[in-house]
Scaffold this active site. Structure first.
Site, PDB file in Angstrom:
ATOM      1  N   SER A  10       0.838  -1.199   0.000  1.00  0.00           N
ATOM      2  CA  SER A  10       0.000   0.000   0.000  1.00  0.00           C
ATOM      3  C   SER A  10       0.884   1.264   0.000  1.00  0.00           C
ATOM      4  O   SER A  10       1.781   1.389  -0.829  1.00  0.00           O
ATOM      5  CB  SER A  10      -0.962  -0.042   1.194  1.00  0.00           C
ATOM      6  OG  SER A  10      -1.935   0.976   1.111  1.00  0.00           O
ATOM      7  N   ASP A  26      -8.906  -2.714  -6.970  1.00  0.00           N
ATOM      8  CA  ASP A  26      -8.773  -3.575  -5.792  1.00  0.00           C
ATOM      9  C   ASP A  26      -9.684  -3.131  -4.648  1.00  0.00           C
ATOM     10  O   ASP A  26      -9.514  -3.531  -3.504  1.00  0.00           O
ATOM     11  CB  ASP A  26      -7.319  -3.643  -5.325  1.00  0.00           C
ATOM     12  CG  ASP A  26      -6.787  -2.330  -4.722  1.00  0.00           C
ATOM     13  OD1 ASP A  26      -7.554  -1.346  -4.639  1.00  0.00           O
ATOM     14  OD2 ASP A  26      -5.615  -2.293  -4.321  1.00  0.00           O
ATOM     15  N   HIS A  57      -7.546  -4.679  -1.639  1.00  0.00           N
ATOM     16  CA  HIS A  57      -6.382  -3.883  -1.270  1.00  0.00           C
ATOM     17  C   HIS A  57      -5.755  -4.335   0.045  1.00  0.00           C
ATOM     18  O   HIS A  57      -4.528  -4.452   0.153  1.00  0.00           O
ATOM     19  CB  HIS A  57      -6.771  -2.409  -1.169  1.00  0.00           C
ATOM     20  CG  HIS A  57      -5.623  -1.501  -0.920  1.00  0.00           C
ATOM     21  ND1 HIS A  57      -4.750  -1.114  -1.903  1.00  0.00           N
ATOM     22  CD2 HIS A  57      -5.179  -0.902   0.226  1.00  0.00           C
ATOM     23  CE1 HIS A  57      -3.827  -0.320  -1.396  1.00  0.00           C
ATOM     24  NE2 HIS A  57      -4.061  -0.176  -0.110  1.00  0.00           N
TER      25      HIS A  57
END
Length: 430
Positions: free
Chosen positions: A205, A370, A405
């Site tokens: 991320s 995502d 994600h």
């Protein structure tokens, strides 16, 4: 068979034969055969400690109660903030100030902050105690089961989530200047501890973006000496995506505190440089409406007008001077890179605030991605990497259908694929 062993056995069966042999439970590779790995976690994971000094002038007296007492935990366990009735103080002491003279961000006067436990893969965690798995815990535990050890072959590089890496040689960043120096020493020390072996950097991320920008900040000769592979999992991308725009307008749960709302913490979030980076870029999103109201639509070309409309006009200057240049400064890392993204999930592509009430929750028009990062952004990043003559042969892009994600590093089937890439990076000579 214990659950971890069942998982490992299933994982082994799905690997190619060489990797299955490499990872056999009964034939772990010895410590000296492992390449060191540095984990760079997502934005909600690093802890922050604070020290209040004499210049600090609290907005309410109780926020100054800790002045002169040394370092204390400000953002480690979100429940503690509520338990000590410290929410208003938290909002104040976490906030940043943009200094237009230096074109950099700083703390309030008298507020000093630091990120503790740098170097340890166990030195960060999610602020919600009920979800310890979110901050690469599952990855770390899986690596430890195959022979990795914290501080020997396994390391962590938490950062201050409020800041963003600067454009190399173009922007000042006191915080990231220090961070990059610490990261450099960490990788050099990790290599020294492991007989000169290069390190694998693993970023998830926002941590993926931090990892990428760190690599780009180093001379090529240094990269070639110390970096074996860069693995980016669901990295936030300078091409931009819709999630940062929604967070900027409505607040974000990244700053998680129980029994508070993103809207309540929105002023603190907007004070961060990280709130302004990764907004949808003109090059990728063009003139397509990103935000729709009854009175006007806003595209990536209208972000400055939108900042005014949402009551955040003070964000225009740092947006122009710090955020926009990041979208225009692509640099290939020139090391082996694997980028793993989830796709096939409903991901906001447009926001609708029909009545122009930016305090209300928006309606969404969805596209692919995502769940947070748009597929269009992922593909734009892939294209840039593949177009670069020196990078295309050192770049691998993997799209996992259905992986989201956050759970891409926790859910079993996606984790197996991520771990396979870690092991291949470790195993393949370079």
């Amino acid at each position: 068979m214990a659950a971890p062993l069942r998982l490992m056995a299933l994982f082994l069966l799905m690997l190619p034969s060489p990797l299955r042999k490499y990872l056999s439970v009964s034939h772990h590779r010895p410590k000296e055969a492992l390449h060191p790995i540095v984990l760079v976690p997502g934005a909600s994971c690093p802890n922050i400690e604070v020290r209040l000094t004499e210049p600090y002038m609290p907005s309410v007296p109780r926020c100054g109660a800790m002045k002169g007492t040394g370092w204390f935990e400000l953002w480690v366990n979100a429940s503690d903030v509520l338990a000590h009735d410290y929410v208003e103080c938290f909002k104040e002491q976490m906030s940043l100030i943009y200094d237009p003279v230096s074109n950099d961000y700083r703390n309030l006067p008298g507020v000093e902050t630091r990120v503790p436990n740098f170097g340890s893969a166990r030195g960060f965690r999610d602020k919600e105690p009920l979800h310890p798995e979110y901050c690469l815990t599952v990855i770390r535990e899986t690596l430890e089961r195959i022979g990795y050890h914290d501080g020997e072959t396994l390391f962590g590089a938490p950062y201050d989530l409020r800041h963003a890496p600067p454009v190399p040689s173009q922007q000042p960043s006191e915080v990231f200047s220090v961070y990059f120096k610490r990261m450099t020493l960490l990788l050099e020390d990790a290599s020294k501890k492991n007989k000169g072996k290069k390190a694998i950097i693993f970023g998830h991320s926002y941590g993926g973006m931090v990892a990428l920008e760190f690599v780009n900040s180093k001379p090529l000769a240094w990269r070639n000496k110390y970096i074996k592979h860069l693995i980016l999992v669901a990295p936030t991308l300078p091409e931009g995506f819709m999630e940062p725009l929604r967070n900027l307008i409505s607040g974000t749960d990244i700053l998680y505190l129980p029994r508070t709302s993103p809207l309540y913490l929105r002023p603190t979030w907007r004070s961060f440089e990280s709130a302004l980076v990764d907004l949808p870029s003109q090059a990728v999103f063009g003139h397509e409406p990103l935000l729709i109201t009854k009175q006007r639509n806003y595209s990536a070309y209208d972000i400055e007008d939108l900042l005014t409309a949402i009551g955040f006009g003070e964000g225009i200057q740092p947006f122009k001077r710090r955020a926009v240049p990041k979208t225009q400064s692509f640099q290939a890392p020139m090391v082996p890179v694997t980028c793993i993204n989830g796709v096939g999930n409903r991901t906001p592509r447009q926001l609708i605030y029909w009545d122009g009430d930016f305090d209300a929750s928006p309606e969404f028009v969805y596209g692919d991605g995502d769940g947070k990062i748009n597929l269009i952004s992922m593909l734009a990043f892939d294209e840039k990497m593949r177009q670069h003559p020196g990078q295309r042969k050192q770049f691998k892009s993997i799209k996992l259908d259905g992986a989201q994600h956050s759970n891409i590093v926790t859910v079993e089937w996606a984790l197996r694929r991520v771990m396979q890439e870690i092991h291949e990076a470790n195993w393949i000579s370079s």
